[in-house]
Scaffold this motif. Structure first.
Motif, PDB file in Angstrom:
ATOM      1  N   PHE A  93       0.838  -1.200   0.000  1.00 38.09           N
ATOM      2  CA  PHE A  93       0.000   0.000   0.000  1.00 38.09           C
ATOM      3  C   PHE A  93       0.883   1.264   0.000  1.00 38.09           C
ATOM      4  O   PHE A  93       0.682   2.183  -0.793  1.00 38.09           O
ATOM      5  CB  PHE A  93      -0.910  -0.026   1.248  1.00 38.09           C
ATOM      6  CG  PHE A  93      -2.009   0.986   1.220  1.00 38.09           C
ATOM      7  CD1 PHE A  93      -3.248   0.687   0.666  1.00 38.09           C
ATOM      8  CD2 PHE A  93      -1.804   2.266   1.746  1.00 38.09           C
ATOM      9  CE1 PHE A  93      -4.267   1.626   0.641  1.00 38.09           C
ATOM     10  CE2 PHE A  93      -2.811   3.210   1.721  1.00 38.09           C
ATOM     11  CZ  PHE A  93      -4.052   2.896   1.162  1.00 38.09           C
ATOM     12  N   ILE A  94       1.887   1.264   0.889  1.00 42.93           N
ATOM     13  CA  ILE A  94       2.773   2.443   0.998  1.00 42.93           C
ATOM     14  C   ILE A  94       3.599   2.622  -0.282  1.00 42.93           C
ATOM     15  O   ILE A  94       3.778   3.736  -0.784  1.00 42.93           O
ATOM     16  CB  ILE A  94       3.689   2.304   2.245  1.00 42.93           C
ATOM     17  CG1 ILE A  94       2.843   2.432   3.516  1.00 42.93           C
ATOM     18  CG2 ILE A  94       4.795   3.362   2.248  1.00 42.93           C
ATOM     19  CD1 ILE A  94       3.556   2.050   4.793  1.00 42.93           C
ATOM     20  N   ALA A  95       4.075   1.499  -0.841  1.00 45.53           N
ATOM     21  CA  ALA A  95       4.870   1.593  -2.083  1.00 45.53           C
ATOM     22  C   ALA A  95       4.030   2.176  -3.220  1.00 45.53           C
ATOM     23  O   ALA A  95       4.534   2.964  -4.042  1.00 45.53           O
ATOM     24  CB  ALA A  95       5.398   0.219  -2.469  1.00 45.53           C
ATOM     25  N   HIS A  96       2.736   1.797  -3.248  1.00 44.22           N
ATOM     26  CA  HIS A  96       1.845   2.355  -4.269  1.00 44.22           C
ATOM     27  C   HIS A  96       1.681   3.864  -4.099  1.00 44.22           C
ATOM     28  O   HIS A  96       1.669   4.612  -5.080  1.00 44.22           O
ATOM     29  CB  HIS A  96       0.448   1.692  -4.186  1.00 44.22           C
ATOM     30  CG  HIS A  96       0.363   0.465  -5.027  1.00 44.22           C
ATOM     31  ND1 HIS A  96       0.393  -0.803  -4.507  1.00 44.22           N
ATOM     32  CD2 HIS A  96       0.263   0.315  -6.362  1.00 44.22           C
ATOM     33  CE1 HIS A  96       0.311  -1.679  -5.482  1.00 44.22           C
ATOM     34  NE2 HIS A  96       0.234  -1.029  -6.630  1.00 44.22           N
ATOM     35  N   ILE A  97       1.546   4.304  -2.839  1.00 44.45           N
ATOM     36  CA  ILE A  97       1.427   5.750  -2.568  1.00 44.45           C
ATOM     37  C   ILE A  97       2.676   6.470  -3.101  1.00 44.45           C
ATOM     38  O   ILE A  97       2.593   7.525  -3.736  1.00 44.45           O
ATOM     39  CB  ILE A  97       1.285   6.016  -1.040  1.00 44.45           C
ATOM     40  CG1 ILE A  97       0.028   5.362  -0.481  1.00 44.45           C
ATOM     41  CG2 ILE A  97       1.357   7.505  -0.716  1.00 44.45           C
ATOM     42  CD1 ILE A  97      -1.247   6.128  -0.650  1.00 44.45           C
ATOM     43  N   GLY A  98       3.859   5.861  -2.840  1.00 42.27           N
ATOM     44  CA  GLY A  98       5.113   6.451  -3.311  1.00 42.27           C
ATOM     45  C   GLY A  98       5.130   6.571  -4.827  1.00 42.27           C
ATOM     46  O   GLY A  98       5.529   7.608  -5.384  1.00 42.27           O
ATOM     47  N   ALA A  99       4.691   5.515  -5.518  1.00 43.55           N
ATOM     48  CA  ALA A  99       4.688   5.530  -6.994  1.00 43.55           C
ATOM     49  C   ALA A  99       3.722   6.599  -7.511  1.00 43.55           C
ATOM     50  O   ALA A  99       4.015   7.300  -8.490  1.00 43.55           O
ATOM     51  CB  ALA A  99       4.294   4.165  -7.521  1.00 43.55           C
ATOM     52  N   LEU A 100       2.573   6.736  -6.839  1.00 43.20           N
ATOM     53  CA  LEU A 100       1.599   7.759  -7.261  1.00 43.20           C
ATOM     54  C   LEU A 100       2.176   9.160  -7.083  1.00 43.20           C
ATOM     55  O   LEU A 100       1.982  10.037  -7.925  1.00 43.20           O
ATOM     56  CB  LEU A 100       0.305   7.623  -6.448  1.00 43.20           C
ATOM     57  CG  LEU A 100      -0.612   6.489  -6.886  1.00 43.20           C
ATOM     58  CD1 LEU A 100      -1.766   6.328  -5.903  1.00 43.20           C
ATOM     59  CD2 LEU A 100      -1.170   6.750  -8.280  1.00 43.20           C
ATOM     60  N   LEU A 101       2.905   9.358  -5.975  1.00 44.04           N
ATOM     61  CA  LEU A 101       3.527  10.676  -5.751  1.00 44.04           C
ATOM     62  C   LEU A 101       4.561  10.985  -6.837  1.00 44.04           C
ATOM     63  O   LEU A 101       4.684  12.127  -7.283  1.00 44.04           O
ATOM     64  CB  LEU A 101       4.205  10.710  -4.377  1.00 44.04           C
ATOM     65  CG  LEU A 101       3.300  10.997  -3.186  1.00 44.04           C
ATOM     66  CD1 LEU A 101       4.103  10.917  -1.896  1.00 44.04           C
ATOM     67  CD2 LEU A 101       2.680  12.387  -3.304  1.00 44.04           C
ATOM     68  N   LEU A 102       5.281   9.964  -7.266  1.00 44.86           N
ATOM     69  CA  LEU A 102       6.278  10.136  -8.316  1.00 44.86           C
ATOM     70  C   LEU A 102       5.603  10.614  -9.613  1.00 44.86           C
ATOM     71  O   LEU A 102       6.078  11.545 -10.275  1.00 44.86           O
ATOM     72  CB  LEU A 102       7.003   8.818  -8.568  1.00 44.86           C
ATOM     73  CG  LEU A 102       8.251   8.867  -9.448  1.00 44.86           C
ATOM     74  CD1 LEU A 102       9.342   9.705  -8.811  1.00 44.86           C
ATOM     75  CD2 LEU A 102       8.764   7.464  -9.725  1.00 44.86           C
ATOM     76  N   LEU A 103       4.465   9.989  -9.942  1.00 45.43           N
ATOM     77  CA  LEU A 103       3.733  10.385 -11.150  1.00 45.43           C
ATOM     78  C   LEU A 103       3.139  11.795 -11.004  1.00 45.43           C
ATOM     79  O   LEU A 103       3.130  12.572 -11.950  1.00 45.43           O
ATOM     80  CB  LEU A 103       2.615   9.371 -11.438  1.00 45.43           C
ATOM     81  CG  LEU A 103       3.117   8.006 -11.942  1.00 45.43           C
ATOM     82  CD1 LEU A 103       2.000   6.978 -11.915  1.00 45.43           C
ATOM     83  CD2 LEU A 103       3.677   8.118 -13.357  1.00 45.43           C
ATOM     84  N   LEU A 104       2.670  12.089  -9.800  1.00 48.15           N
ATOM     85  CA  LEU A 104       2.114  13.428  -9.554  1.00 48.15           C
ATOM     86  C   LEU A 104       3.206  14.503  -9.718  1.00 48.15           C
ATOM     87  O   LEU A 104       2.975  15.559 -10.319  1.00 48.15           O
ATOM     88  CB  LEU A 104       1.532  13.483  -8.135  1.00 48.15           C
ATOM     89  CG  LEU A 104       0.751  14.732  -7.771  1.00 48.15           C
ATOM     90  CD1 LEU A 104      -0.530  14.820  -8.589  1.00 48.15           C
ATOM     91  CD2 LEU A 104       0.406  14.740  -6.281  1.00 48.15           C
ATOM     92  N   GLY A 105       4.403  14.192  -9.204  1.00 43.53           N
ATOM     93  CA  GLY A 105       5.544  15.109  -9.362  1.00 43.53           C
ATOM     94  C   GLY A 105       5.866  15.313 -10.837  1.00 43.53           C
ATOM     95  O   GLY A 105       6.155  16.431 -11.276  1.00 43.53           O
TER      96      GLY A 105
END
Lengths: 370, 182
Positions: A93-105
């Motif tokens: 779950f946390i790794a997915h949040i990290g990946a989403l933040l990367l795309l948002l950036g």
């Protein structure tokens, strides 16, 4: 039935297969974009493969980097919300949040970042950054203390656009544009042209691989300014002859962003490798001037100046018969911190997931040994 | 947020960004010092010359540093001094512009050395062109060009065709009198 139908679509959107194929396609784009740099240059390859929604290979349209990443983003969000469980697999779950933040950036960088240069001569100062790629058409109305600038951004500079604003009378219609051109003696006689365009015409050239070297030009028809001014005009970047529409000077130039502070170049130092003309290091000693305050700063390799969201890197220099000039690269990137934060979050997520797996792995190992 | 809203919102963001446009109009004020960097040539400090007493200074536009009326027989002659940023567009572009002003055909880069001569001065050599069109007796040019530190200096004399050669010595003397900091 309706709810079942909706769930079916959501499950389809959350399918990990979408993620797998999208990531595979991204790898193809990375390889194609890297190879295309040789042919197209860095900027155009980046635009074609990564900053586009679709691009054409011959007559075939293919998905570009933006739509691929948008699909990955939607897939991850839906997966996170309907399939992933924080209680069962907190690491994933946390790794997915990290990946989403990367795309948002990446989204913030693509749409809101700006890059350009600031050129300052020793003893002089500058308050603006010139964009690498975007041009602007400006009308400068002079007055005693300050000039009023009306700037039309790149989006307006295409054939058929009509430019009007309350700051000037009349209108300007863009007739032709050239992304790269040079200027040659006019071979025909066109009495509708005024000023520079009476004697010279633009000759279209293929885009330079280094996109910032392109010389932008346009032909515009001016009306409503008065009989002596109305007519067709040729505007080209760096032309030495000014074009005046009444009191206002009309210029085509790299888009400028004025800063709330000023940078003054006190000294520029260049060190060469012994016995060669190869630069070893460059250093700019500058004064940062803001609100009547002055701060002395040194900008050199790996030591940029960060101020008001801008990062100024020592990029190049210009040597001439007069004083040296420094060339600073200026970058403003709202998504700058996202790669660092998201990488840390993904690392934490993967670490938690591994720790969570350890007891199971040990148990399986014990069973094998037993 | 319920899922039934989330997916349409995400799709809308993607579709809206497809239509992203950079069509902005900005209006802002800039202090005078900055606007002078646009394209207008800046006045050159530390440059001076000695003009003959018979020459009459006249009003100049912002493009010029100075201009003079020169008394000649059978018409009007004048001389102007101006600077342009950098190389002023290059020698070929300027020569072809002067040729065009006298309805003469443009030339290629290779023809320039044969058309020009040099005037030695304290600041180094001036490259000089005499441009004449026999079918245009009312005007011919003596033009001198010299590269300064950041700008190019142009001295242009316009005189009737029959006078342009007569005025050559005084033009040469004037160019040699120009002094500036390199």
């Amino acid at each position: 039935m309706e709810k079942k139908e909706r769930n079916k679509w959501l499950l389809l959107l959350a399918d990990p297969v979408i993620f797998f194929y999208s990531c595979s396609w991204l790898m193809v784009l990375v390889i194609a974009g890297t190879l295309a740099q040789r042919e197209l240059g860095l900027y155009m390859a980046q635009q074609k493969y990564f900053a586009s929604w679709f691009f054409f290979t011959g007559p075939v349209p293919l998905p570009g980097g933006r739509i691929t990443m948008a699909i990955i983003f939607i897939n991850l969000v839906v997966y996170l919300l309907i399939k992933s469980s924080f209680k069962k697999t907190p690491g994933i779950f946390i790794a997915h949040i990290g990946a989403l933040l990367l795309l948002l950036g990446g989204f913030l960088t693509a749409y809101f970042s700006s890059e350009g240069t600031m050129v300052i001569q020793e003893g002089d100062s500058s308050q603006y950054v010139s964009d690498y790629h975007s041009r602007e058409l400006v009308l400068i109305n002079p007055s005693q203390e300050e000039d009023e600038v009306t700037s039309f951004s790149m989006g307006w500079l295409s054939a058929g656009e009509t430019l009007k604003h309350e700051t000037f009378q009349g209108e300007i219609k863009i007739l032709e544009t050239y992304t790269n051109c040079d200027v040659v003696q006019r071979t025909d006689s066109d009495p509708s042209f005024k000023g520079f365009g009476q004697r010279f015409q633009a000759r279209e050239l293929p885009d330079d691989k280094s996109h910032e070297r392109n010389m932008f030009g346009l032909v515009m028809a001016v009306s409503g300014f008065g009989d002596s001014i109305d007519g067709k005009y040729l505007l080209v970047e760096y032309m030495n002859e000014p074009t005046f529409l009444g009191a206002a000077q009309c210029v085509i130039r790299k888009e400028r962003t004025y800063l709330p502070f000023e940078i003054e170049l006190l000294d520029f130092e260049k060190k060469l490798h012994p016995g060669t003309n190869m630069p070893k290091s460059y250093k700019s000693v500058v004064n940062l001037l803001e609100d009547g305050q002055s701060r002395r700063v040194v900008i050199q390799m790996n030591e940029p100046l960060r101020h008001h969201g801008y990062t100024f890197f020592q990029s190049s220099f210009i040597e001439g018969r007069g004083p040296d000039s420094t060339v600073l690269s200026a970058v403003k990137n709202y998504g700058r911190q996202f790669p660092y934060i998201s990488s840390i979050i993904m690392c934490i997520g993967l670490l938690i997931h591994l720790i969570q797996l350890v007891p199971g792995l040990m148990k399986r190992n014990e069973e094998k040994e037993g | 947020m319920p899922l039934k809203y989330l997916v349409p919102i995400l799709l809308s963001v993607c579709l809206a960004s497809c239509n992203y446009s950079s069509k902005d109009v900005r209006v802002y004020k800039v202090k005078k010092k900055q606007s002078s960097q646009v394209t207008k040539p800046e006045p050159v400090s530390g440059i001076n010359w000695e003009a003959p007493e018979s020459w009459t200074p006249k009003a100049v536009s912002s493009m010029h540093l100075a201009a003079f009326d020169i008394p000649v027989e059978g018409g009007n002659a004048s001389l102007s001094i101006m600077t342009l940023a950098g190389d002023g567009g290059g020698m070929l572009l300027n020569v072809n512009r002067w040729l065009n002003q006298l309805d003469l055909a443009p030339v290629e880069e290779g023809a320039l050395p044969g058309m020009s001569k040099q005037i030695e001065s304290i600041n180094g050599p001036f490259t000089v062109f005499t441009i004449k069109n026999p079918t245009k007796p009312e005007g011919a040019f003596n033009v001198a060009v010299v590269q300064m530190a950041e700008q190019t200096l142009f001295v242009k004399m316009v005189a009737p065709l029959q006078e342009i050669d007569t005025l050559w010595p005084v033009f040469e003397t004037f160019c040699q009198s120009i002094k500036f900091e390199r």
